[in-house]
Design a protein around this motif. Sequence first.
Motif, PDB file in Angstrom:
ATOM      1  N   GLN A 228      35.695  33.848  40.843  1.00 29.00           N
ATOM      2  CA  GLN A 228      36.953  33.195  41.957  1.00 29.00           C
ATOM      3  C   GLN A 228      37.391  34.446  42.571  1.00 29.00           C
ATOM      4  OE1 GLN A 228      39.370  30.982  39.277  1.00 29.00           O
ATOM      5  NE2 GLN A 228      38.124  29.056  39.585  1.00 29.00           N
ATOM      6  N   ASN A 229      37.287  35.745  41.776  1.00 30.39           N
ATOM      7  CA  ASN A 229      38.114  37.051  42.375  1.00 30.39           C
ATOM      8  C   ASN A 229      36.885  37.950  42.479  1.00 30.39           C
ATOM      9  OD1 ASN A 229      41.072  36.042  42.335  1.00 30.39           O
ATOM     10  ND2 ASN A 229      40.127  35.365  40.419  1.00 30.39           N
ATOM     11  N   ARG A 230      35.996  37.751  43.281  1.00 32.77           N
ATOM     12  CA  ARG A 230      34.701  38.759  43.586  1.00 32.77           C
ATOM     13  C   ARG A 230      35.321  40.204  43.931  1.00 32.77           C
ATOM     14  NH1 ARG A 230      30.303  36.316  42.620  1.00 32.77           N
ATOM     15  NH2 ARG A 230      29.992  33.966  43.086  1.00 32.77           N
ATOM     16  N   TYR A 231      36.360  40.197  44.439  1.00 29.85           N
ATOM     17  CA  TYR A 231      36.735  41.528  44.906  1.00 29.85           C
ATOM     18  C   TYR A 231      36.747  42.666  43.678  1.00 29.85           C
ATOM     19  CZ  TYR A 231      41.288  39.715  43.552  1.00 29.85           C
ATOM     20  OH  TYR A 231      42.286  39.323  42.825  1.00 29.85           O
ATOM     21  N   LEU A 232      37.074  42.063  42.563  1.00 33.86           N
ATOM     22  CA  LEU A 232      37.253  42.823  41.344  1.00 33.86           C
ATOM     23  C   LEU A 232      35.968  43.339  40.860  1.00 33.86           C
ATOM     24  CD1 LEU A 232      39.597  40.824  39.400  1.00 33.86           C
ATOM     25  CD2 LEU A 232      40.309  42.864  40.384  1.00 33.86           C
ATOM     26  N   ASP A 233      34.644  42.813  41.420  1.00 30.13           N
ATOM     27  CA  ASP A 233      33.279  43.265  40.825  1.00 30.13           C
ATOM     28  C   ASP A 233      33.181  44.545  41.430  1.00 30.13           C
ATOM     29  OD1 ASP A 233      32.292  41.311  39.236  1.00 30.13           O
ATOM     30  OD2 ASP A 233      31.520  40.109  40.608  1.00 30.13           O
ATOM     31  N   GLN A 234      33.615  45.080  42.469  1.00 27.37           N
ATOM     32  CA  GLN A 234      33.358  46.401  42.957  1.00 27.37           C
ATOM     33  C   GLN A 234      33.783  47.666  42.027  1.00 27.37           C
ATOM     34  OE1 GLN A 234      36.193  47.628  46.253  1.00 27.37           O
ATOM     35  NE2 GLN A 234      37.074  45.592  46.136  1.00 27.37           N
ATOM     36  N   TYR A 235      34.732  47.144  41.224  1.00 26.49           N
ATOM     37  CA  TYR A 235      35.370  48.232  40.240  1.00 26.49           C
ATOM     38  C   TYR A 235      34.462  48.392  38.960  1.00 26.49           C
ATOM     39  CZ  TYR A 235      38.971  47.675  43.577  1.00 26.49           C
ATOM     40  OH  TYR A 235      39.820  47.628  44.794  1.00 26.49           O
ATOM     41  N   GLY A 236      33.497  47.828  38.609  1.00 28.30           N
ATOM     42  CA  GLY A 236      32.512  47.680  37.522  1.00 28.30           C
ATOM     43  C   GLY A 236      32.891  46.784  36.508  1.00 28.30           C
ATOM     44  N   THR A 237      32.692  45.689  36.645  1.00 32.80           N
ATOM     45  CA  THR A 237      32.868  44.999  35.407  1.00 32.80           C
ATOM     46  C   THR A 237      31.844  44.838  34.307  1.00 32.80           C
ATOM     47  OG1 THR A 237      31.653  43.071  36.538  1.00 32.80           O
ATOM     48  CG2 THR A 237      34.099  42.865  36.852  1.00 32.80           C
ATOM     49  N   THR A 238      30.474  45.122  34.711  1.00 33.86           N
ATOM     50  CA  THR A 238      29.250  45.350  34.098  1.00 33.86           C
ATOM     51  C   THR A 238      29.668  46.774  33.080  1.00 33.86           C
ATOM     52  OG1 THR A 238      27.947  43.918  35.377  1.00 33.86           O
ATOM     53  CG2 THR A 238      26.763  45.702  33.590  1.00 33.86           C
ATOM     54  N   GLU A 239      29.884  47.812  33.735  1.00 31.89           N
ATOM     55  CA  GLU A 239      30.055  49.172  33.292  1.00 31.89           C
ATOM     56  C   GLU A 239      31.092  48.938  32.126  1.00 31.89           C
ATOM     57  OE1 GLU A 239      29.954  48.469  36.258  1.00 31.89           O
ATOM     58  OE2 GLU A 239      28.640  49.808  37.494  1.00 31.89           O
ATOM     59  N   SER A 240      32.264  48.230  32.376  1.00 29.04           N
ATOM     60  CA  SER A 240      33.359  48.055  31.558  1.00 29.04           C
ATOM     61  C   SER A 240      32.730  47.464  30.270  1.00 29.04           C
ATOM     62  CB  SER A 240      34.629  47.201  32.118  1.00 29.04           C
ATOM     63  OG  SER A 240      35.538  47.160  31.179  1.00 29.04           O
ATOM     64  N   GLY A 241      32.177  46.345  30.427  1.00 28.10           N
ATOM     65  CA  GLY A 241      31.611  45.733  29.216  1.00 28.10           C
ATOM     66  C   GLY A 241      30.486  46.460  28.368  1.00 28.10           C
ATOM     67  N   ALA A 242      29.756  47.438  29.133  1.00 26.95           N
ATOM     68  CA  ALA A 242      28.620  48.325  28.101  1.00 26.95           C
ATOM     69  C   ALA A 242      29.392  49.376  27.558  1.00 26.95           C
ATOM     70  CB  ALA A 242      27.792  48.672  29.551  1.00 26.95           C
ATOM     71  N   SER A 243      30.708  49.716  28.409  1.00 25.01           N
ATOM     72  CA  SER A 243      31.413  50.861  27.326  1.00 25.01           C
ATOM     73  C   SER A 243      32.031  50.414  26.270  1.00 25.01           C
ATOM     74  CB  SER A 243      32.328  51.546  28.374  1.00 25.01           C
ATOM     75  OG  SER A 243      33.259  52.350  28.036  1.00 25.01           O
ATOM     76  N   MET A 244      32.517  49.159  26.167  1.00 19.81           N
ATOM     77  CA  MET A 244      32.974  48.582  25.103  1.00 19.81           C
ATOM     78  C   MET A 244      31.976  48.181  23.967  1.00 19.81           C
ATOM     79  SD  MET A 244      35.764  46.911  23.655  1.00 19.81           S
ATOM     80  CE  MET A 244      36.803  46.162  24.724  1.00 19.81           C
TER      81      MET A 244
END
Length: 280
Positions: A228-244
């Motif tokens: 619903q808020n696709r503009y946030l994807d540009q900030y690295g949702t996948t990278e954040s999960g991988a780091s965790m």
Amino acid sequence: MKIDVICPLYNAEQYIGKLDLSLRTQKKVKIDKIRYVLTESTDQTEQYLKKHKRYYSKIKKENFSHSLSREEEALKSNADILVFITQDVAIEDELFLYHLTKDISKNNIEATYARQISKYNNIEKYTRENNYPNQDRIVSKRDISRLGLKTFFFSDAAGAISTKVFREVEGYDHKRLPISEDMYITYKIVMKGYCVKYCSDAICYHSHKFTLKQIYDRYKLTGKFFKQNRYLDQYGTTESGASMAKYILKRILEEKRFLLLFRYPFDMAARLIGMKMGKM
């Protein structure tokens, strides 16, 4: 400055007594009102509120929204600072609210959030460590290139926002958000040019023992939020999960919690699949 505490409640009988007492015994702060938002419950929560003459508003279960239910109470407030907490947060320090709110509206800081610690020795312990370290942090718009999505990290399980700025950014825009309403508003606060501070000395306990199904469901909702808020994807949702995921594995090995290795791949898979399904 005057503080209003906003706390949603649902079947909170096991929490409300200790939580209410811990809020009312806070020192060095001026609490104007504790605003409980009670979703229709089947236990004795409402009886407690009535007996102790606590302020509360009551809503039907189908009308509860993480964003709208908080926003409605926030917009009624005449306090200087809005403190958001959840019913299952345990506060053991009488200076908790002081540590959380003392820097609001100083040095361009308009939102703060507390350090959350899990009392259980499960994977959540390490996610809490990763998200809530033992050092303060102040972030602003200039940190986006370095921190990506973590720039907008905030938790309204135990966080505070200047009432003036909450209104300036128009809260949650009257949206019925499925989850992550705290990230939604933090993005707007940061992009307005304000700072967000993580207060490591404002310590509370927030502990869960989620099943894999519960984790999957939560991350599915999170995926829906990002859809619903696709503009946030540009900030690295996948990278954040991988780091965790890397941090959790590292800490399991460091502490030789080898039994958690059996849980680890299924826990991470529940998060990943849930997120992907939510985005579909």
